[in-house]
Design a protein around this motif. Structure first.
Motif, PDB file in Angstrom:
ATOM      1  N   MET A   1       0.806  -1.238  -0.055  1.00  0.00           N
ATOM      2  CA  MET A   1       0.061   0.070  -0.176  1.00  0.00           C
ATOM      3  C   MET A   1       0.903   1.327   0.021  1.00  0.00           C
ATOM      4  O   MET A   1       0.591   2.090  -0.724  1.00  0.00           O
ATOM      5  CB  MET A   1      -1.067  -0.109   1.108  1.00  0.00           C
ATOM      6  N   GLN A   2       1.895   1.263   0.800  1.00  0.00           N
ATOM      7  CA  GLN A   2       2.797   2.450   0.910  1.00  0.00           C
ATOM      8  C   GLN A   2       3.508   2.865  -0.510  1.00  0.00           C
ATOM      9  O   GLN A   2       3.580   3.908  -0.903  1.00  0.00           O
ATOM     10  CB  GLN A   2       3.917   2.150   1.942  1.00  0.00           C
ATOM     11  N   LEU A   3       3.740   1.767  -1.291  1.00  0.00           N
ATOM     12  CA  LEU A   3       4.543   1.867  -2.666  1.00  0.00           C
ATOM     13  C   LEU A   3       3.154   2.924  -3.329  1.00  0.00           C
ATOM     14  O   LEU A   3       3.856   3.730  -4.089  1.00  0.00           O
ATOM     15  CB  LEU A   3       4.624   0.600  -3.237  1.00  0.00           C
ATOM     16  N   VAL A   4       2.073   2.343  -3.617  1.00  0.00           N
ATOM     17  CA  VAL A   4       1.268   2.933  -4.227  1.00  0.00           C
ATOM     18  C   VAL A   4       0.835   4.267  -3.810  1.00  0.00           C
ATOM     19  O   VAL A   4       0.756   5.367  -4.481  1.00  0.00           O
ATOM     20  CB  VAL A   4      -0.047   2.331  -4.629  1.00  0.00           C
ATOM     21  N   SER A   5       0.744   4.498  -2.530  1.00  0.00           N
ATOM     22  CA  SER A   5       0.458   5.664  -1.944  1.00  0.00           C
ATOM     23  C   SER A   5       1.522   6.773  -2.127  1.00  0.00           C
ATOM     24  O   SER A   5       1.304   7.777  -2.602  1.00  0.00           O
ATOM     25  CB  SER A   5       0.480   5.639  -0.319  1.00  0.00           C
ATOM     26  N   ASP A   6       2.731   6.331  -2.091  1.00  0.00           N
ATOM     27  CA  ASP A   6       3.953   7.374  -2.458  1.00  0.00           C
ATOM     28  C   ASP A   6       4.060   7.641  -3.917  1.00  0.00           C
ATOM     29  O   ASP A   6       4.134   8.788  -4.226  1.00  0.00           O
ATOM     30  CB  ASP A   6       5.338   6.738  -2.238  1.00  0.00           C
ATOM     31  N   THR A   7       3.650   6.707  -4.792  1.00  0.00           N
ATOM     32  CA  THR A   7       3.783   6.844  -6.288  1.00  0.00           C
ATOM     33  C   THR A   7       2.758   7.789  -6.678  1.00  0.00           C
ATOM     34  O   THR A   7       2.916   8.853  -7.455  1.00  0.00           O
ATOM     35  CB  THR A   7       3.845   5.499  -6.843  1.00  0.00           C
ATOM     36  N   GLY A   9       0.882   9.780  -4.612  1.00  0.00           N
ATOM     37  CA  GLY A   9       0.853  10.993  -3.544  1.00  0.00           C
ATOM     38  C   GLY A   9      -0.697  11.261  -2.994  1.00  0.00           C
ATOM     39  O   GLY A   9      -1.087  12.079  -2.852  1.00  0.00           O
ATOM     40  N   VAL A  10      -1.279   9.985  -2.559  1.00  0.00           N
ATOM     41  CA  VAL A  10      -2.607   9.611  -2.056  1.00  0.00           C
ATOM     42  C   VAL A  10      -2.423   8.927  -0.708  1.00  0.00           C
ATOM     43  O   VAL A  10      -1.616   8.409  -0.238  1.00  0.00           O
ATOM     44  CB  VAL A  10      -3.486   9.194  -2.762  1.00  0.00           C
ATOM     45  N   GLU A  11      -3.686   9.273   0.234  1.00  0.00           N
ATOM     46  CA  GLU A  11      -3.634   8.419   1.431  1.00  0.00           C
ATOM     47  C   GLU A  11      -4.657   7.553   1.193  1.00  0.00           C
ATOM     48  O   GLU A  11      -5.869   7.812   0.543  1.00  0.00           O
ATOM     49  CB  GLU A  11      -3.868   9.385   2.539  1.00  0.00           C
ATOM     50  N   PHE A  12      -4.563   6.515   1.763  1.00  0.00           N
ATOM     51  CA  PHE A  12      -5.672   5.285   1.925  1.00  0.00           C
ATOM     52  C   PHE A  12      -6.451   5.009   3.145  1.00  0.00           C
ATOM     53  O   PHE A  12      -5.801   5.229   4.191  1.00  0.00           O
ATOM     54  CB  PHE A  12      -5.033   3.935   1.355  1.00  0.00           C
ATOM     55  N   THR A  13      -7.736   4.852   3.214  1.00  0.00           N
ATOM     56  CA  THR A  13      -8.286   4.660   4.150  1.00  0.00           C
ATOM     57  C   THR A  13      -8.875   2.938   4.260  1.00  0.00           C
ATOM     58  O   THR A  13      -9.335   2.325   3.237  1.00  0.00           O
ATOM     59  CB  THR A  13      -9.876   5.363   4.215  1.00  0.00           C
ATOM     60  N   PRO A  14      -8.496   2.396   5.421  1.00  0.00           N
ATOM     61  CA  PRO A  14      -8.917   1.015   5.447  1.00  0.00           C
ATOM     62  C   PRO A  14     -10.478   0.812   5.557  1.00  0.00           C
ATOM     63  O   PRO A  14     -11.087   1.569   6.335  1.00  0.00           O
ATOM     64  CB  PRO A  14      -8.265   0.558   6.689  1.00  0.00           C
ATOM     65  N   LYS A  15     -10.547  -0.284   5.004  1.00  0.00           N
ATOM     66  CA  LYS A  15     -12.104  -0.749   4.793  1.00  0.00           C
ATOM     67  C   LYS A  15     -12.421  -1.990   5.135  1.00  0.00           C
ATOM     68  O   LYS A  15     -11.342  -2.904   4.854  1.00  0.00           O
ATOM     69  CB  LYS A  15     -12.775  -0.145   3.752  1.00  0.00           C
ATOM     70  N   GLU A  16     -13.557  -2.368   5.249  1.00  0.00           N
ATOM     71  CA  GLU A  16     -14.120  -3.983   5.484  1.00  0.00           C
ATOM     72  C   GLU A  16     -15.264  -4.094   4.636  1.00  0.00           C
ATOM     73  O   GLU A  16     -16.243  -3.353   4.293  1.00  0.00           O
ATOM     74  CB  GLU A  16     -14.313  -4.225   6.927  1.00  0.00           C
TER      75      GLU A  16
END
Length: 88
Positions: A1-7, A9-16
């Motif tokens: 997840m961090q790789l895509v976030s850094d690439t 420049g976005v933040e991710f929210t955990p969901k279920e």
């Protein structure tokens, strides 16, 4: 997840979601742009959620991306573009 976030420049929210195999991560951008990161999980019947790609345990789905988003992901080098669709 961090790789895509850094690439990107976005933040991710955990969901279920049981539909997506449990925990997944989502980013909702402007307009209809969305990125989700989820497992290529095996369902109760033993079938992979994306059976076309059995060698990939993690999947990144991008909806309504710009050409810049696609360029960044492709340039990253550790992410394989498995499928692309143009919706008009």
């Amino acid at each position: 997840m961090q790789l895509v976030s850094d690439t990107l420049g976005v933040e991710f929210t955990p969901k279920e979601s049981s539909f997506r195999g449990g925990e997944y991560f989502s980013h909702q951008g402007s307009g209809r742009f969305e990125v989700t990161i989820e497992l290529n999980y095996t369902d109760d019947e033993g079938i992979l959620s994306e059976s076309e790609f059995p060698l990939y345990s993690t999947l990144v789905f991008v909806s309504y991306a710009t050409s810049e988003v696609e360029r960044r992901l492709n340039a990253q080098g550790e992410i394989d573009l498995l499928r692309s669709e143009v919706v008009q």
